[in-house]
Design a protein around this motif. Sequence first.
Motif, PDB file in Angstrom:
ATOM      1  N   GLY A   1      -0.254 -13.477   7.569  1.00  0.00           N
ATOM      2  CA  GLY A   1       0.373 -12.737   8.686  1.00  0.00           C
ATOM      3  C   GLY A   1       1.687 -12.126   8.299  1.00  0.00           C
ATOM      4  O   GLY A   1       2.508 -11.507   8.877  1.00  0.00           O
ATOM      5  N   VAL A   2       1.502 -11.772   6.922  1.00  0.00           N
ATOM      6  CA  VAL A   2       2.705 -11.202   6.087  1.00  0.00           C
ATOM      7  C   VAL A   2       2.438  -9.945   5.662  1.00  0.00           C
ATOM      8  O   VAL A   2       1.174  -9.723   5.286  1.00  0.00           O
ATOM      9  N   ILE A   3       3.047  -9.062   5.793  1.00  0.00           N
ATOM     10  CA  ILE A   3       3.004  -7.413   5.093  1.00  0.00           C
ATOM     11  C   ILE A   3       3.421  -7.646   3.852  1.00  0.00           C
ATOM     12  O   ILE A   3       4.859  -7.764   3.826  1.00  0.00           O
ATOM     13  N   THR A   4       2.996  -7.794   2.717  1.00  0.00           N
ATOM     14  CA  THR A   4       3.397  -8.024   1.380  1.00  0.00           C
ATOM     15  C   THR A   4       4.209  -6.690   0.817  1.00  0.00           C
ATOM     16  O   THR A   4       3.889  -5.667   0.899  1.00  0.00           O
ATOM     17  N   ARG A   5       5.037  -6.975  -0.192  1.00  0.00           N
ATOM     18  CA  ARG A   5       5.614  -5.888  -0.855  1.00  0.00           C
ATOM     19  C   ARG A   5       4.750  -4.952  -1.452  1.00  0.00           C
ATOM     20  O   ARG A   5       4.997  -3.834  -1.423  1.00  0.00           O
ATOM     21  N   ASN A   6       3.563  -5.487  -2.017  1.00  0.00           N
ATOM     22  CA  ASN A   6       2.473  -4.477  -2.570  1.00  0.00           C
ATOM     23  C   ASN A   6       1.933  -3.596  -1.709  1.00  0.00           C
ATOM     24  O   ASN A   6       1.677  -2.738  -1.880  1.00  0.00           O
ATOM     25  N   GLU A   7       1.493  -4.332  -0.776  1.00  0.00           N
ATOM     26  CA  GLU A   7       0.735  -3.543   0.719  1.00  0.00           C
ATOM     27  C   GLU A   7       1.830  -2.375   0.980  1.00  0.00           C
ATOM     28  O   GLU A   7       1.194  -1.153   1.062  1.00  0.00           O
ATOM     29  N   MET A   8       3.159  -2.836   1.051  1.00  0.00           N
ATOM     30  CA  MET A   8       4.038  -1.640   1.478  1.00  0.00           C
ATOM     31  C   MET A   8       4.148  -0.508   0.551  1.00  0.00           C
ATOM     32  O   MET A   8       4.116   0.565   0.554  1.00  0.00           O
ATOM     33  N   SER A   9       4.253  -0.880  -0.802  1.00  0.00           N
ATOM     34  CA  SER A   9       4.793   0.103  -1.946  1.00  0.00           C
ATOM     35  C   SER A   9       3.190   0.823  -1.928  1.00  0.00           C
ATOM     36  O   SER A   9       3.322   2.230  -2.228  1.00  0.00           O
ATOM     37  N   THR A  10       2.243   0.473  -2.096  1.00  0.00           N
ATOM     38  CA  THR A  10       1.020   0.868  -2.182  1.00  0.00           C
ATOM     39  C   THR A  10       0.521   2.140  -1.087  1.00  0.00           C
ATOM     40  O   THR A  10       0.459   3.308  -1.253  1.00  0.00           O
ATOM     41  N   LYS A  11       0.801   1.474   0.265  1.00  0.00           N
ATOM     42  CA  LYS A  11       0.742   2.605   1.172  1.00  0.00           C
ATOM     43  C   LYS A  11       1.641   3.684   1.407  1.00  0.00           C
ATOM     44  O   LYS A  11       1.235   4.659   1.649  1.00  0.00           O
ATOM     45  N   ILE A  12       3.028   3.427   0.903  1.00  0.00           N
ATOM     46  CA  ILE A  12       3.962   4.531   0.994  1.00  0.00           C
ATOM     47  C   ILE A  12       3.540   5.467  -0.097  1.00  0.00           C
ATOM     48  O   ILE A  12       3.546   6.875   0.300  1.00  0.00           O
ATOM     49  N   LYS A  13       2.943   5.338  -1.198  1.00  0.00           N
ATOM     50  CA  LYS A  13       2.375   6.040  -2.531  1.00  0.00           C
ATOM     51  C   LYS A  13       1.263   6.765  -1.763  1.00  0.00           C
ATOM     52  O   LYS A  13       1.413   8.102  -1.860  1.00  0.00           O
ATOM     53  N   ILE A  14       0.224   6.150  -1.253  1.00  0.00           N
ATOM     54  CA  ILE A  14      -0.764   7.067  -0.611  1.00  0.00           C
ATOM     55  C   ILE A  14      -0.246   7.927   0.497  1.00  0.00           C
ATOM     56  O   ILE A  14      -0.735   9.361   0.377  1.00  0.00           O
ATOM     57  N   LEU A  15       0.530   7.579   1.459  1.00  0.00           N
ATOM     58  CA  LEU A  15       0.963   8.369   2.519  1.00  0.00           C
ATOM     59  C   LEU A  15       1.771   9.415   1.991  1.00  0.00           C
ATOM     60  O   LEU A  15       1.566  10.635   2.375  1.00  0.00           O
ATOM     61  N   LEU A  16       2.486   9.396   0.841  1.00  0.00           N
ATOM     62  CA  LEU A  16       3.310  10.518   0.331  1.00  0.00           C
ATOM     63  C   LEU A  16       2.507  11.449  -0.339  1.00  0.00           C
ATOM     64  O   LEU A  16       2.948  12.611  -0.421  1.00  0.00           O
ATOM     65  N   SER A  17       1.346  10.881  -0.758  1.00  0.00           N
ATOM     66  CA  SER A  17       0.589  12.095  -1.677  1.00  0.00           C
ATOM     67  C   SER A  17      -0.539  12.632  -0.727  1.00  0.00           C
ATOM     68  O   SER A  17      -1.271  13.467  -1.293  1.00  0.00           O
ATOM     69  N   SER A  18      -0.657  12.321   0.695  1.00  0.00           N
ATOM     70  CA  SER A  18      -1.728  13.133   1.372  1.00  0.00           C
ATOM     71  C   SER A  18      -1.208  14.264   1.943  1.00  0.00           C
ATOM     72  O   SER A  18      -0.272  14.130   3.122  1.00  0.00           O
ATOM     73  N   ASP A  19      -2.003  15.319   1.600  1.00  0.00           N
ATOM     74  CA  ASP A  19      -1.312  16.525   2.009  1.00  0.00           C
ATOM     75  C   ASP A  19      -1.958  16.965   3.321  1.00  0.00           C
ATOM     76  O   ASP A  19      -1.290  17.450   4.254  1.00  0.00           O
TER      77      ASP A  19
END
Length: 455
Positions: free
Chosen positions: A401-419
Amino acid sequence: MARQPHVMVIPHAAQGHVAPLMKLSLQIAAHGVKVTFVNTEFIHEKVMASLPAKAEQQSPISLVSIPDGLEPEDDRQDFVKLTESMLRVMPGHLRNLIENINRSNVAEEITWVLADMAAGWALEVAKKMRIKRAAVLLSSPASMALALYVPQLIEAGIIDTDGTLIKDEPITLSEDIPAWSSSELSWSCCDPVMQKLLFAYVSTALRTCKFSDQILCNTFYELDSSAMKLIPKIIPIGPFTACNNFEAFSGNFWPEDSTCLNWLDKQTPGSVIYVALGSTTILSPQQVDELALGLELTGLPFLWVVRSNLTDGSTVKFPEGFINRVAGRGKLVEWAPQEKVLAHHSIACFLSHCGWNSTLEGLSTGIPFLCWPYFADQFHNRSYICDVWKIGLALAKDENGVITRNEMSTKIKILLSSDGIKANALHLKEVARKSVSERGSSFKNFKSFIEQIQH
C-alpha cells in the motif's frame, strides 16, 4: 428605500469547502451585491489568523461566525462527533443570525441563502424562513450524480444500506462516465464508522436538492456534460477563480508562504514538480520518506507543500540528510498560493490528491497531473484525469500500500516526456478559459444568476 440584495453564504467546515465559496462570494460581491459569509467560530478564527494585517477592513464581504457546539479544546478531527454537534446546534444559531440581521436593517434583509451541498441543513432553515436559496456543489458532477442514484442502487441490490457493494462489480451510470469500482465510491473507506458517516452524508444529496431552487456547480458544461444531464436544476458557473484585488481572501486555514513565488522566478521554465496533497491527506512516516526520496531521485527542482499535520499526530520527519542534499533545488512550504503557483511558467507538473478544487485549478492552468488520491471523490476524479481527459498519470501502490520512490520518479519521467498529455492539458485550459470569458457557457450562467439575485 430600495432594498439591496443580500446573500448569505454558508460553507461546510473544511478548507476545501471554505476556499471555493470565498472565491464565489467575492465574484458575487463584485456585482454590487452585499454578501455575509458564515463560518463556524473555530474555522472563522483560522481564516482570520491567515489573513494579512489590516486585510479585514478592506474586505468586500462581511465575515461572521456561529458556534459548532463543541468546546474549543474538542477534537474536530472526530467527524462523527463534529457532524452530530453541528447538526444539533447550527440550524438554531443560523436562524437567530438571520433574524438579527433582518431586524437591524430592513433595507439589508437577507434575500438569498447560498449553502454548500454539504450543509443542506442551512437550506432547510432558509426554506422555513421563506428565503430564496441555492445549493453549491463543490465536488464533481459525477459524484453528485452517483449520490442521487443511491436509492436506485439500494433497490437494485447493488449496494446495502451502509453503502457497501453487494456484488463486486463496477457501478456504471452512463457510458460517458467512468465506472466506480468498490474502492472508488465517494464513501468507500477502510474505517466502517467513517464509511457509514460518509455514506449517510452522501445520501442527503436528494433531500438537499429538494430544498434548493437550483444547484450552482464549480465546473463548466464542456468538461462533463454527460454527468450534468443526470442532475436536475444544475447550473455550471465554474471554474471559480480568485478576484485579483482580493487575493488575500482565499479562505485558507494556514497563512500562504509566498516566498515560493520568488523561488519559482529563479527556476528554469517548465522544470518544477509541484507537490500539494490538499488539506486533509495524512501520510505514514514511511510514505513521507518514499515521497521525499522519490523527489530526490528525479533530479528535478520541486516545490512541496508540507502541512504541519501531514503525518498523523507527529512532526513530519524527513530521511536523514535529505534537506541538505536537496537544498539547492527543493523548496518546502507549509501552505502555498496554489493558483499563482500553478500559473507560474516554471511549473512542469502537479502531483495532486485530485480534490475537485485542485483538479479544476490544475486543468485551468494547463498543467499535467500525477494522481495520488486519498479519499471521497478523489479516486473518481483520477479516472477523469487519466482516462477521460487524458491529462495525467496515476501513481500505483505496491503490495504494502505504499507508493515507492521508484514508482514516483519513473512516472514523473514518463509524464514529462509525453507530448500527448501536454497537448491535452493545454487544450482543456483553453476550453476552461473560454467558458468563463464573455459569451462563454459559465459566464452566461453566472450572469443570469446575478440577475436573479438583483431582482
